[in-house]
Design a protein around this motif. Structure first.
Motif, PDB file in Angstrom:
ATOM      1  N   ASN A 297       0.842  -1.182   0.000  1.00  0.00           N
ATOM      2  CA  ASN A 297       0.000   0.000   0.000  1.00  0.00           C
ATOM      3  C   ASN A 297       0.891   1.251   0.000  1.00  0.00           C
ATOM      4  OD1 ASN A 297      -1.402   2.222   1.275  1.00  0.00           O
ATOM      5  ND2 ASN A 297      -3.083   0.762   1.502  1.00  0.00           N
ATOM      6  N   LEU A 298       0.677   2.095  -0.981  1.00  0.00           N
ATOM      7  CA  LEU A 298       1.564   3.241  -1.168  1.00  0.00           C
ATOM      8  C   LEU A 298       1.526   4.203   0.024  1.00  0.00           C
ATOM      9  CD1 LEU A 298       3.512   4.418  -3.194  1.00  0.00           C
ATOM     10  CD2 LEU A 298       1.596   5.329  -4.473  1.00  0.00           C
ATOM     11  N   ARG A 299       0.337   4.387   0.582  1.00  0.00           N
ATOM     12  CA  ARG A 299       0.237   5.316   1.713  1.00  0.00           C
ATOM     13  C   ARG A 299       1.075   4.828   2.888  1.00  0.00           C
ATOM     14  NH1 ARG A 299      -5.285   5.224   3.418  1.00  0.00           N
ATOM     15  NH2 ARG A 299      -4.513   3.596   4.787  1.00  0.00           N
ATOM     16  N   ASP A 300       1.000   3.513   3.166  1.00  0.00           N
ATOM     17  CA  ASP A 300       1.788   2.957   4.274  1.00  0.00           C
ATOM     18  C   ASP A 300       3.283   3.084   3.986  1.00  0.00           C
ATOM     19  OD1 ASP A 300      -0.579   2.299   5.303  1.00  0.00           O
ATOM     20  OD2 ASP A 300      -0.437   0.140   4.910  1.00  0.00           O
ATOM     21  N   LEU A 301       3.649   2.804   2.747  1.00  0.00           N
ATOM     22  CA  LEU A 301       5.078   2.889   2.395  1.00  0.00           C
ATOM     23  C   LEU A 301       5.594   4.314   2.588  1.00  0.00           C
ATOM     24  CD1 LEU A 301       5.166   0.705  -0.841  1.00  0.00           C
ATOM     25  CD2 LEU A 301       6.295   0.181   1.314  1.00  0.00           C
ATOM     26  N   ARG A 302       4.770   5.286   2.217  1.00  0.00           N
ATOM     27  CA  ARG A 302       5.193   6.681   2.365  1.00  0.00           C
ATOM     28  C   ARG A 302       5.288   7.072   3.835  1.00  0.00           C
ATOM     29  NH1 ARG A 302       1.721  10.583  -0.697  1.00  0.00           N
ATOM     30  NH2 ARG A 302       3.536  11.917  -0.916  1.00  0.00           N
ATOM     31  N   ASP A 303       4.465   6.429   4.663  1.00  0.00           N
ATOM     32  CA  ASP A 303       4.561   6.704   6.112  1.00  0.00           C
ATOM     33  C   ASP A 303       5.822   6.084   6.703  1.00  0.00           C
ATOM     34  OD1 ASP A 303       2.244   8.081   6.075  1.00  0.00           O
ATOM     35  OD2 ASP A 303       0.994   6.472   6.890  1.00  0.00           O
ATOM     36  N   ARG A 304       6.139   4.881   6.206  1.00  0.00           N
ATOM     37  CA  ARG A 304       7.253   4.132   6.822  1.00  0.00           C
ATOM     38  C   ARG A 304       8.612   4.535   6.306  1.00  0.00           C
ATOM     39  NH1 ARG A 304       5.606  -1.642   5.374  1.00  0.00           N
ATOM     40  NH2 ARG A 304       7.793  -2.040   5.759  1.00  0.00           N
ATOM     41  N   PHE A 305       8.679   5.046   5.071  1.00  0.00           N
ATOM     42  CA  PHE A 305       9.974   5.369   4.445  1.00  0.00           C
ATOM     43  C   PHE A 305      10.008   6.854   4.073  1.00  0.00           C
ATOM     44  CE2 PHE A 305       9.310   0.858   3.751  1.00  0.00           C
ATOM     45  CZ  PHE A 305      10.557   0.299   4.020  1.00  0.00           C
ATOM     46  N   ASP A 306      11.221   7.385   3.993  1.00  0.00           N
ATOM     47  CA  ASP A 306      11.349   8.802   3.637  1.00  0.00           C
ATOM     48  C   ASP A 306      11.083   9.038   2.146  1.00  0.00           C
ATOM     49  OD1 ASP A 306      12.224  10.031   6.212  1.00  0.00           O
ATOM     50  OD2 ASP A 306      13.721   8.448   6.044  1.00  0.00           O
ATOM     51  N   ALA A 307      11.352   8.033   1.333  1.00  0.00           N
ATOM     52  CA  ALA A 307      11.047   8.142  -0.104  1.00  0.00           C
ATOM     53  C   ALA A 307      10.801   6.738  -0.636  1.00  0.00           C
ATOM     54  CB  ALA A 307      12.197   8.803  -0.859  1.00  0.00           C
ATOM     55  N   VAL A 308      10.172   6.688  -1.830  1.00  0.00           N
ATOM     56  CA  VAL A 308       9.831   5.395  -2.446  1.00  0.00           C
ATOM     57  C   VAL A 308      10.265   5.443  -3.907  1.00  0.00           C
ATOM     58  CG1 VAL A 308       7.922   3.851  -3.071  1.00  0.00           C
ATOM     59  CG2 VAL A 308       7.814   5.133  -0.926  1.00  0.00           C
ATOM     60  N   PHE A 309      10.887   4.349  -4.376  1.00  0.00           N
ATOM     61  CA  PHE A 309      11.180   4.210  -5.811  1.00  0.00           C
ATOM     62  C   PHE A 309      10.373   3.040  -6.345  1.00  0.00           C
ATOM     63  CE2 PHE A 309      13.436   2.072  -9.305  1.00  0.00           C
ATOM     64  CZ  PHE A 309      13.531   3.121 -10.207  1.00  0.00           C
ATOM     65  N   LEU A 310       9.655   3.270  -7.438  1.00  0.00           N
ATOM     66  CA  LEU A 310       8.852   2.219  -8.064  1.00  0.00           C
ATOM     67  C   LEU A 310       9.554   1.716  -9.325  1.00  0.00           C
ATOM     68  CD1 LEU A 310       5.335   3.961  -7.821  1.00  0.00           C
ATOM     69  CD2 LEU A 310       6.398   2.388  -6.175  1.00  0.00           C
TER      70      LEU A 310
ATOM     71  N   TRP B 234      -3.989  -2.470  -7.195  1.00  0.00           N
ATOM     72  CA  TRP B 234      -3.620  -1.716  -6.000  1.00  0.00           C
ATOM     73  C   TRP B 234      -4.191  -0.313  -6.183  1.00  0.00           C
ATOM     74  CZ3 TRP B 234       0.698  -4.155  -8.509  1.00  0.00           C
ATOM     75  CH2 TRP B 234       1.003  -5.394  -7.941  1.00  0.00           C
ATOM     76  N   ALA B 235      -5.435  -0.137  -5.789  1.00  0.00           N
ATOM     77  CA  ALA B 235      -6.155   1.104  -6.075  1.00  0.00           C
ATOM     78  C   ALA B 235      -5.351   2.316  -5.637  1.00  0.00           C
ATOM     79  CB  ALA B 235      -7.494   1.078  -5.370  1.00  0.00           C
ATOM     80  N   ASP B 236      -4.599   2.105  -4.587  1.00  0.00           N
ATOM     81  CA  ASP B 236      -3.771   3.139  -4.018  1.00  0.00           C
ATOM     82  C   ASP B 236      -2.814   3.781  -5.036  1.00  0.00           C
ATOM     83  OD1 ASP B 236      -1.433   2.874  -1.284  1.00  0.00           O
ATOM     84  OD2 ASP B 236      -2.770   4.484  -1.841  1.00  0.00           O
ATOM     85  N   TYR B 237      -2.413   2.992  -6.034  1.00  0.00           N
ATOM     86  CA  TYR B 237      -1.437   3.476  -7.016  1.00  0.00           C
ATOM     87  C   TYR B 237      -2.094   4.246  -8.155  1.00  0.00           C
ATOM     88  CZ  TYR B 237       2.122   0.681  -4.766  1.00  0.00           C
ATOM     89  OH  TYR B 237       3.006   0.173  -3.855  1.00  0.00           O
ATOM     90  N   SER B 238      -3.417   4.122  -8.261  1.00  0.00           N
ATOM     91  CA  SER B 238      -4.072   4.729  -9.418  1.00  0.00           C
ATOM     92  C   SER B 238      -4.059   6.253  -9.331  1.00  0.00           C
ATOM     93  CB  SER B 238      -5.497   4.201  -9.560  1.00  0.00           C
ATOM     94  OG  SER B 238      -6.195   4.504  -8.385  1.00  0.00           O
ATOM     95  N   GLN B 239      -3.707   6.782  -8.147  1.00  0.00           N
ATOM     96  CA  GLN B 239      -3.621   8.236  -8.015  1.00  0.00           C
ATOM     97  C   GLN B 239      -2.387   8.807  -8.747  1.00  0.00           C
ATOM     98  OE1 GLN B 239      -2.483   9.283  -3.843  1.00  0.00           O
ATOM     99  NE2 GLN B 239      -2.249   7.093  -3.622  1.00  0.00           N
ATOM    100  N   LEU B 240      -1.452   7.930  -9.128  1.00  0.00           N
ATOM    101  CA  LEU B 240      -0.250   8.420  -9.810  1.00  0.00           C
ATOM    102  C   LEU B 240      -0.583   8.740 -11.270  1.00  0.00           C
ATOM    103  CD1 LEU B 240       2.251   5.741  -8.414  1.00  0.00           C
ATOM    104  CD2 LEU B 240       2.075   8.121  -7.696  1.00  0.00           C
ATOM    105  N   ALA B 241      -0.135   9.901 -11.734  1.00  0.00           N
ATOM    106  CA  ALA B 241      -0.442  10.301 -13.117  1.00  0.00           C
ATOM    107  C   ALA B 241       0.254   9.365 -14.097  1.00  0.00           C
ATOM    108  CB  ALA B 241       0.020  11.735 -13.345  1.00  0.00           C
ATOM    109  N   GLN B 242      -0.461   9.036 -15.176  1.00  0.00           N
ATOM    110  CA  GLN B 242       0.084   8.126 -16.189  1.00  0.00           C
ATOM    111  C   GLN B 242       0.215   8.825 -17.536  1.00  0.00           C
ATOM    112  OE1 GLN B 242      -2.875   4.887 -15.333  1.00  0.00           O
ATOM    113  NE2 GLN B 242      -1.056   3.639 -15.615  1.00  0.00           N
ATOM    114  N   THR B 243       1.036   8.232 -18.400  1.00  0.00           N
ATOM    115  CA  THR B 243       1.154   8.743 -19.765  1.00  0.00           C
ATOM    116  C   THR B 243       0.072   8.092 -20.624  1.00  0.00           C
ATOM    117  OG1 THR B 243       2.627   6.954 -20.392  1.00  0.00           O
ATOM    118  CG2 THR B 243       3.673   8.939 -19.534  1.00  0.00           C
ATOM    119  N   GLU B 244      -0.051   8.555 -21.863  1.00  0.00           N
ATOM    120  CA  GLU B 244      -1.067   8.001 -22.771  1.00  0.00           C
ATOM    121  C   GLU B 244      -0.801   6.517 -23.001  1.00  0.00           C
ATOM    122  OE1 GLU B 244       1.088  10.621 -23.878  1.00  0.00           O
ATOM    123  OE2 GLU B 244      -0.282  11.869 -22.712  1.00  0.00           O
ATOM    124  N   THR B 245       0.469   6.099 -22.939  1.00  0.00           N
ATOM    125  CA  THR B 245       0.792   4.696 -23.223  1.00  0.00           C
ATOM    126  C   THR B 245       0.749   3.833 -21.967  1.00  0.00           C
ATOM    127  OG1 THR B 245       3.103   5.354 -23.082  1.00  0.00           O
ATOM    128  CG2 THR B 245       2.200   5.101 -25.289  1.00  0.00           C
ATOM    129  N   GLY B 246       0.300   4.384 -20.850  1.00  0.00           N
ATOM    130  CA  GLY B 246       0.089   3.564 -19.659  1.00  0.00           C
ATOM    131  C   GLY B 246       1.259   3.542 -18.691  1.00  0.00           C
TER     132      GLY B 246
END
Ligand SMILES: Cc1cc2nc3c(=O)[nH]c(=O)nc-3n(C[C@H](O)[C@H](O)[C@H](O)COP(=O)(O)OP(=O)(O)OC[C@H]3O[C@@H](n4cnc5c(N)ncnc54)[C@H](O)[C@@H]3O)c2cc1C
Ligand code: SF4
Length: 488
Positions: free
Chosen positions: A228-241, A409-421
């Motif tokens: 869950n992205l929200r939890d990861l952001r709480d637990r870590f100072d930054a996240v790389f996907l 992971w609905a949590d990730y759908s808030q991230l902006a995407q490009t036209e190609t996904g």
């Protein structure tokens, strides 16, 4: 190296022909999944490095996505300073021994070498491989943990992008945790690229090195629960996907559901790793196999089928040879091993018998239309009345990949995407969420390993700037507009 070799002369290339690294014969290769090429010995590496002209504005550096300081480390190699040369390759690249093996060099550094057209290009990748194997053999690859800076980063996905990012951050004192849903870390380096192009031990060695540097790996199915992205952001100072692009393009023609049709990647994974699959891919031994596509996956799949004793392997590609996505070197290797290619051909139907088994494919001839304004590859169009059929018992589909949709992971759908996904990132590899960075296939779609490494490095450098600035209290968390990417 012989005393007569003019290793510091500008025209050594004129006297010394380019020499390929030792290569096993096609017959030998077909009997196993071991690597095609071996490394240079010391004398050959020095001699071949001495062929570099030491151009003042080296095109090879521009050709390398990492801007590796190639002429400098070639000169050091020619002089016999192997460890210094290897260190210079590592300064630009977190996985130099891996890139040296899998980079499509003809399109990158070696394709840009000024010697092309006059003689063989300098064999940059083979020398880079030699240097890094030499450094490993001499215990000269540093694995000591850096002093902790008290900050932590989660890296999701252990492909080359994730590994490069983790390495860069660990070297700066971050507590890095790599989270990987597959049972084996390494991404497509392990669960994709076959061992005849890249031995898995090379990836395991890198991962072990990262562990010794203090990177924590959390692997396997249970990781999924923690994503869950929200939890990861709480637990870590930054996240790389770095999830990669692993959603295979489907075959959509009639007959695609027949027994004997399979995606190429599971077929390769089944034959090159112990990773269990939900559905076993079709048996190819003694059968006629048709592979659809013209990229790395198609060629690797064809060569895997040949190693599994397929009676015949034919690759059908809707564009021509010049537009084949796979590297020329790997195309030639595939042809040597017995793969046949039919260009300008597209499948329009898979044919089957009453038992629902594949019996053949119906195809059309294609021709290439003019490329659209602004570039891109020329689109193939069907030639009228050109249909024909050919027999086959197995059809393996290698039509490419897209980034996985994030709906699971609905949590990730808030991230902006490009036209190609892919995920949208700024020049610092930061997504639309502050503190969440991304790179590799997830952002750019399928592309060579070296670009994922570049993204991972860039992201790590940007994370470092982001967190350092934030720690100093100079930065709001809503933007990074004023940050400029460090030159790579
Ligand atoms: C068959 C094949 C052959 C190839 N041959 C070459 C070649 O010869 N040369 C070359 O340069 N390139 C080649 N490529 C391309 C190259 O492998 C990829 O471009 C590269 O691996 C992409 O790196 P990445 O870091 O983006 O992610 P990947 O290597 O795709 O790894 C992503 C990782 O993320 C994991 N993951 C996914 N979702 C999650 C999640 N939610 N949480 C945690 N982890 C997750 C995945 O399990 C995977 O391990 C090939 C690709 C294929 C498929
Ligand atoms: S990383 Fe790839 S492109 Fe760059 S020098 Fe090495 S082989 Fe060439």
């Amino acid at each position: 190296m012989s005393d007569t070799v003019p290793h510091d002369a500008k025209y050594a290339w004129f006297e010394l022909p380019g020499v390929e690294p030792p290569k096993r014969s096609a017959t030998e290769r077909l009997a196993d999944f071991l690597e095609v090429y071996g490394p240079y010995d010391e004398a050959t590496a020095r001699e071949q490095a001495s062929r570099c002209l030491q151009c003042p504005e080296p095109l090879c550096v521009q050709g390398c996505p990492l801007g590796s300081r190639i002429p400098e480390w070639l000169l050091l190699t020619a002089e016999g300073h192997f460890l210094e040369a290897a260190a210079l390759t590592r300064s630009a690249n977190n996985l130099p021994e891996i890139c040296a093996q899998v980079c499509p060099q003809d399109d990158l550094c070696e394709g840009a070498c000024i010697l092309n057209g006059k003689a063989e290009a300098v064999s940059i990748s083979a020398i880079e491989r030699f240097l890094n194997e030499y450094a490993f053999a001499h215990g000269a690859v540093d694995a000591s943990p850096a002093k902790s800076n008290g900050l932590s980063v989660a890296v999701l996905g252990s492909g080359p992008g994730g590994l490069a990012c983790a390495d860069e951050l660990a070297g700066r004192g971050y507590a890095v945790t790599v989270l990987e849903t597959q049972p084996l870390p390494g991404g497509l380096l392990v669960n994709g690229i076959p061992a005849f192009k890249l031995e898995k031990t090379a990836v395991e060695r890198r991962i072990e090195l990262l562990r010794r540097r203090g990177v924590r790996f959390r692997i396997g199915a249970e990781v999924r629960l923690e994503l869950n992205l929200r939890d990861l952001r709480d637990r870590f100072d930054a996240v790389f996907l770095g999830f990669g692009a692993q959603q295979a393009h489907p075959l959509t023609v009639p007959g695609a559901e027949l027994k004997g049709v399979s995606q190429a990647l599971p077929f390769i994974i089944h034959h090159t790793t112990d990773v269990p699959l939900d559905v076993a891919p079709p048996e190819v031994k003694g059968r006629r196999v048709v592979v659809l596509g013209g990229g790395d996956t198609a060629l690797d799949c064809a060569r895997t089928a040949l190693r599994c004793a397929a009676a015949e392997v034919l690759c059908l590609y809707r564009r021509d040879r010049a537009n084949l996505r796979a590297s020329s070197r790997e195309y030639e290797n595939a042809v040597e091993e017995g793969a046949k290619f039919q260009f300008l051909t597209a499948v329009v139907e898979v044919l089957g018998n009453r038992a629902g088994e594949v019996t053949g494919v119906r195809c059309v001839r294609t021709e290439l239309a003019a490329a659209a304004a602004g570039g891109g590859r020329p689109p193939p169009v069907a030639v009228p009345n050109s249909e024909f059929t050919m027999p086959a018992e197995v059809v393996l589909v290698a039509y490419g990949f897209d980034p996985l949709p994030h709906r699971t992971w609905a949590d990730y759908s808030q991230l902006a995407q490009t036209e190609t996904g892919g995920l949208r990132v700024d020049e610092n590899q930061m997504t639309s969420l502050p503190g969440v960075f991304a790179g590799g296939g997830l952002v750019r779609g399928p592309s060579p390993v070296v670009y994922a490494v570049r993204d991972g490095r860039r992201a790590a450098q940007a994370i470092h700037r982001y967190l350092t600035t934030r720690r100093e209290g100079d930065l709001g968390t809503s933007h990074t507009d004023h940050l400029t990417p460090e030159a790579l």
